[in-house]
Every structure is written in C-alpha cells, then in structure tokens.
Design a protein around this motif. Structure first.
Motif, PDB file in Angstrom:
ATOM      1  N   SER A   1       0.836  -1.214   0.000  1.00 39.20           N
ATOM      2  CA  SER A   1       0.000   0.000   0.000  1.00 39.20           C
ATOM      3  C   SER A   1       0.862   1.251   0.000  1.00 39.20           C
ATOM      4  CB  SER A   1      -0.903  -0.005   1.229  1.00 39.20           C
ATOM      5  OG  SER A   1      -1.663   1.183   1.276  1.00 39.20           O
TER       6      SER A   1
ATOM      7  N   THR B   1      -0.230   4.206   0.813  1.00 38.64           N
ATOM      8  CA  THR B   1      -0.760   5.181   1.779  1.00 38.64           C
ATOM      9  C   THR B   1      -0.770   4.556   3.157  1.00 38.64           C
ATOM     10  OG1 THR B   1      -3.026   4.443   1.369  1.00 38.64           O
ATOM     11  CG2 THR B   1      -2.186   6.249   0.004  1.00 38.64           C
TER      12      THR B   1
ATOM     13  N   TYR C   1      -3.304   3.960   4.931  1.00 38.59           N
ATOM     14  CA  TYR C   1      -4.416   3.014   5.026  1.00 38.59           C
ATOM     15  C   TYR C   1      -4.356   2.085   3.822  1.00 38.59           C
ATOM     16  CZ  TYR C   1      -6.589   5.914   1.446  1.00 38.59           C
ATOM     17  OH  TYR C   1      -6.851   6.600   0.292  1.00 38.59           O
ATOM     18  N   ILE C   2      -4.978   0.951   3.924  1.00 39.77           N
ATOM     19  CA  ILE C   2      -4.935  -0.042   2.854  1.00 39.77           C
ATOM     20  C   ILE C   2      -6.082   0.220   1.882  1.00 39.77           C
ATOM     21  CG2 ILE C   2      -5.038  -2.497   2.297  1.00 39.77           C
ATOM     22  CD1 ILE C   2      -3.924  -3.084   5.040  1.00 39.77           C
ATOM     23  N   ASP C   3      -5.704   0.539   0.667  1.00 35.38           N
ATOM     24  CA  ASP C   3      -6.701   0.712  -0.394  1.00 35.38           C
ATOM     25  C   ASP C   3      -6.750  -0.592  -1.176  1.00 35.38           C
ATOM     26  OD1 ASP C   3      -8.190   1.312  -2.650  1.00 35.38           O
ATOM     27  OD2 ASP C   3      -7.514   3.391  -2.699  1.00 35.38           O
ATOM     28  N   TYR C   4      -7.696  -1.476  -0.796  1.00 34.74           N
ATOM     29  CA  TYR C   4      -7.745  -2.807  -1.368  1.00 34.74           C
ATOM     30  C   TYR C   4      -7.988  -2.798  -2.866  1.00 34.74           C
ATOM     31  CZ  TYR C   4      -7.721  -4.839   3.290  1.00 34.74           C
ATOM     32  OH  TYR C   4      -7.354  -5.207   4.550  1.00 34.74           O
ATOM     33  N   TYR C   5      -8.607  -1.776  -3.357  1.00 35.62           N
ATOM     34  CA  TYR C   5      -8.896  -1.737  -4.785  1.00 35.62           C
ATOM     35  C   TYR C   5      -7.621  -1.445  -5.576  1.00 35.62           C
ATOM     36  CZ  TYR C   5     -11.038  -0.511  -9.234  1.00 35.62           C
ATOM     37  OH  TYR C   5     -11.375  -0.461 -10.558  1.00 35.62           O
ATOM     38  N   LEU C   6      -6.886  -0.413  -5.161  1.00 37.17           N
ATOM     39  CA  LEU C   6      -5.696  -0.014  -5.905  1.00 37.17           C
ATOM     40  C   LEU C   6      -4.541  -0.999  -5.744  1.00 37.17           C
ATOM     41  CD1 LEU C   6      -5.712   3.832  -5.223  1.00 37.17           C
ATOM     42  CD2 LEU C   6      -6.470   2.622  -7.279  1.00 37.17           C
TER      43      LEU C   6
ATOM     44  N   GLY D   1     -10.882  -5.617  -6.946  1.00 37.25           N
ATOM     45  CA  GLY D   1      -9.701  -5.386  -6.126  1.00 37.25           C
ATOM     46  C   GLY D   1      -9.308  -6.622  -5.339  1.00 37.25           C
TER      47      GLY D   1
ATOM     48  N   TYR E   1      -9.635  -8.858  -1.611  1.00 37.44           N
ATOM     49  CA  TYR E   1     -10.332  -9.062  -0.346  1.00 37.44           C
ATOM     50  C   TYR E   1      -9.971 -10.439   0.205  1.00 37.44           C
ATOM     51  CZ  TYR E   1     -13.678 -11.721  -3.205  1.00 37.44           C
ATOM     52  OH  TYR E   1     -14.262 -12.620  -4.072  1.00 37.44           O
TER      53      TYR E   1
END
Length: 538
Positions: free
Chosen positions: A437, A439, A441-446, A517, A519
C-alpha cells in the motif's frame, strides 16, 4: 702331487651368454688330465676362481671357491658367480675394464691350491653389462625410464639440486592426472591435473578414519597415535584444530593459522594478512592508502599467471568487490546502505524437482509462481480427488496457472510447502498488503494492480496490472466439487486469482479480482472449493 698338478691342462674355457632376466654369473668348463695325458675321471677337486682387473696380476675384484667331482671324461663345469666363500661383489665387477681370470686347483684332500694360469677374458659376458646399461645420451637431471625394450634417459621428470619437476608430453590426455598417488585398491587418493590438485576423500557415510580423509598434522613419531591434525578434511566437514593457550587471552605471535606476506622467511615477518586464532578470524590488509593491482586480498581464476587475469573477489581497506554471484542460505545483516546496479530478488526454491522463482517484499520472501506440485512435503502423492487443474488449456498456460488444491490438502498434517516454507496465514497476507500500500491506510482496490502479473494474461477490467510489487499474481480461477454432482465445475479463469491461507479454525482465501480489487474471505466458503497456493518462507 704338487708337481703333478702343475702339469694339469686346461683344455676348454667357454664363457656362455645367459639370456632372459640377467643372472649375475657365467659358465666355465675345463678338461683336467694327468701329466701323462690320462683323464682324471671321477676325481674330487677344488677350484678357486680369482678375477683381476687391468693386468694379469692386477687388483682382485672378486674370488670364490668350488668343490666338485670331475666327470668320467675329466670335465669340470662351474658357474662363476655362484661359488662358495665369495669375496667381493660380483654385480660390481667393472666389465668395461680388462678382466683376467685366474684358476687355482687342488686335488682331493690336499691342503693348498696350485695356480694353473691366468688368462684375459676377451669376450665380456654381454648380458652382465647390458643388464645395467643406459641406452643413449642424457642431460644433467634427467631420469631413467624403461620403455619395454631398453633403459633410457627421459626428460619427463627432472631432478636438480633444488627441485624436482614433472613435464607432461605434448598431446597427452588432459583428463588424466600429471601425478597421482593410489591406494591399495587402485583408487586415486591424491592427483595433480592440468588445472589444479585434488585430494579424494572416502565418501562412505559415517565412516571416519583415525587420521581423517585428508590431514595436515604436526611432527610426531609418525605412528597412528602420535601428533595432532591441524587441518582435517572429512567427507562431511572440514576442521581446523588450533591449539588453545593454557593462559586465557594469550595469543601466539602468528595466531593459530596465518597467511602472511613474502619475506626471506626469517622471524622478522610482522604482517599476517589472514589469521585464525582460537577466538577469532581476521583479515588485516595493508595500511598503505594506495591500492595494488590485485587489491588487499583477491581470488582470481586460472590463467598464464600474468597480471592480465580477473579477480572474482577483492577485499581492499575501503571496499569489497564480488564479480560473480553471491549466495547465502543464512541471513544477511547490513548496518550501512545497500546500493545495487540491478534488480534485487531472491534465490529460487525447488519443490518435487521443480524450480520456483521467489521475490522479497518488505521482510517477507514469497514464491512468485503458483504451486504445481502433486506431492506432500514428505513425498507422499496427493490424493487425486484433492487436486485438479483448469481444463482444456495449453500446457504452457497450465504451468503458469499451477494446480488447484482442495481444503483437505491445506489442513493435512503432512504439509504442502517444503521445509522452511508454509502456506501463508491471514496475518501474512495482511502484512503483504500493508507493505504494498502506498498510503497509511490499505486501499484494497488499488493494491490489486500492484500484485497482478502484467504479461497480458488478465482480461481487461477496471484495473491495469502493473505488478510493481513483483508478486506476479495470475488468474487461475477456481474449481468446485458439488456434493450432488460427479464432475468438477471451473470458474473465473483470467478473472480471479484465489489463494488459500491458514486460519485458526478453518482455512480462508485471498481473492484478487480485476474488477473488485483484493479481499480476504474466511467465512461462508462453499464446501468442495479448489484454490491456488503460494508458499511463504518462515
């Protein structure tokens, strides 16, 4: 009787050439008669044979005695060199000089010999001389070799005052050793080849000789019980034995083992470049800031031993340079910066004879290929109904996608990944996603695009695969065995990458989807599902 013996006649003298392996003797025959010409038949006589050199009364070089009986015709036959009471060494007679033979005789029980005469041996028994002769000319230092015909000088080995050298013949088989030592079974123990020297150590498991396979020891009485081996090479290890000082902290002048600089080999050498002591091993390089052509310490390849060869490992005061690949099976800890001129990767692992590429992401090492083994880690075959593969695809595509495994394989105590590796846990996947990631926070989509293989195997979707992490996820789809149906159904090839993970109670899976993304799913997994597997290093 003395006067009678003086008139005995020697009627036959015949040196006979004996062939074959050269004996140190030659034949002599004589006919003995009385002064009146009558035959002395069947008479006991004694003969003394004396060999003199240079002149008839010259120095005696050999003599011997014979006790014998004449034949009915008065003939005696002896082998000169095979008599009793010899004086002198028959094998050292200088046949190249003039040799004279003197024959003394006594009859019956007479106490003294009477000299019959002295004559020159005009034809030297050839075999006696040729048996020890060297054929041809020779140079100083050459050795003698037998060529199945004669002995002659050879330049293949030269012996001088200071050295012994071996010179191979042109056109020889370079796979054969220049010099070798063999054991009683004919096996090579030590050999020098064109490219270097080798010591061969018995490979019999668990068997170590009293002296080791190869050993360098101290002076002793050279019995099996004496001395200490300082360097020993066994089939399964190499051992240095360094004497520990009786007084702790006291080190010898040279250390336990040392490599130093060139000198006149006197005690004045005061710089060791490599030293192994009981408590440490040190490389000490020159304090001179200027660098030599070869660096402080260097390992190079074979060459003509001129300055033109290449160093594979060079250690200077301020740098270490490795020209070839550097590999380690243990951890590498670096306190300073690491600078590379190429990509950073991990060594491949081998599973069931098949090699898999790996990738390091953060402090984790992952397989970057889907597992395709058909065996558990202990070598047992995986049950056929617990493993499958997406059907009706080209062989090269099936290799990329790997196998699909059922939950039964993931929970089996025999394990699926090799020793030192495991099926990842949910926590392992979360660490990977946080590392990738960009960032806080975890952006699961990107994140999905950073994990997805970018070779074109994914269908076009909402995300563009970049594989910036190097994880190289491929869309192997999934399989499902429905209880009420006999056949497996397959879904989502080129759309989904689904990977098993271990969980405290039941396994779960991580899904990477080009539309949704990433999951993680641990609940509500249908029974009979088949997913891909990636192993992670412990």
């Amino acid at each position: 009787m003395r006067q009678i013996l003086l008139f005995l006649l020697i009627t036959l003298f015949l040196p006979v050439l004996l062939i074959g392996q050269v004996p140190q003797k030659f034949n002599y025959q004589a006919a003995v008669r009385n002064p009146d010409g009558s035959i002395m038949g069947n008479q006991e006589v004694g003969l003394k044979v004396i060999l003199r050199k240079t002149v008839a009364d010259g120095d005696i070089v050999y003599q011997e005695e014979h006790a014998l009986t004449t034949s009915a015709q008065g003939v005696v036959a002896i082998a000169v060199g095979g008599g009793q009471n010899p004086e002198g060494n028959f094998s050292l007679i200088p046949w190249e000089e003039d040799i004279f033979i003197q024959v003394d005789i006594r009859k019956g029980s007479d106490g003294s010999y009477v000299t019959l005469g002295v004559s020159q041996i005009l034809s030297v028994p050839y075999a006696l001389n040729a048996g020890n002769a060297i054929q041809g000319d020779a140079l100083e230092g050459q050795t003698v070799v037998y060529n199945n015909d004669v002995w002659g000088a050879s330049n293949r080995m030269s012996v001088s005052k200071n050295t012994v050298e071996i010179f191979p013949e042109q056109g020889r088989d370079e796979e054969e050793p220049l010099f070798s030592v063999r054991n009683s079974e004919g096996l090579i123990v030590f050999a020098v080849y064109e490219s270097g020297a080798k010591v061969y150590v018995s490979a019999e498991d668990g068997v170590k000789g009293n002296r080791g396979g190869f050993a360098i020891g101290g002076f002793s009485d050279q019995t099996k019980e004496g001395g200490v081996d300082y360097l020993t090479i066994f089939p399964d290890m190499v051992q240095f034995n360094i004497q520990q000082s009786a007084e702790d902290g006291v080190k010898g002048n040279r250390g336990g083992f040392a490599i130093g600089g060139y000198s006149d080999q006197t005690k004045g050498v005061n710089h060791n470049f490599f030293t192994v002591s009981p408590d440490s091993a040190k490389f000490i390089l020159s304090d001179d800031l200027s660098k030599g052509n070869r660096g402080g310490f260097a390992v190079g390849g074979f060459s003509d031993q001129t300055k033109g060869y290449t160093d594979y490992l060079t250690v200077n005061r301020d740098s270490t340079n490795v020209l070839t690949n550097l590999a380690t099976t243990g951890n590498v800890q670096v306190q300073g910066d690491i600078q590379t001129g190429g990509s950073v990767g991990s060594l491949p692992i081998v599973i069931d004879g098949d090699s898999y590429e790996t990738v390091t992401i953060g402090n984790q090492v992952w397989m970057k290929e889907n597992l395709r083994t058909t065996k558990y880690s202990n070598g047992d075959d995986i049950e056929t109904n617990y493993i499958t593969q997406y059907p009706n695809l080209p062989e090269d595509t099936l290799r990329i996608l790997g196998k699909l495994y059922s939950e039964n394989v993931i929970t089996d105590s025999r394990g699926l990944c090799p020793t030192g590796w495991n099926v990842p846990t949910e926590n392992d996947w979360n660490k990977l996603l946080k590392e990738v990631s960009a960032t806080d926070y975890i952006d699961y989509y990107l994140i999905a695009s950073d994990l997805m293989d970018d070779s074109g195997i994914w269908v076009d979707g909402g995300l563009v695969p970049t594989n910036s992490s190097g994880f190289t996820a491929v869309p192997g789809g999934e399989g499902i065995q429905r209880p009420q149906q006999g056949d497996l159904d397959y879904y989502n090839y080129r759309y989904d990458a689904n990977y098993w993970f271990q969980y405290e109670l039941t396994p779960g899976y991580l899904s990477i989807n080009n539309f949704d993304g990433v999951y993680l799913q641990q609940v509500d997994i249908p029974e009979g599902m088949y997913y891909s597997v990636r192993c992670i290093k412990d």
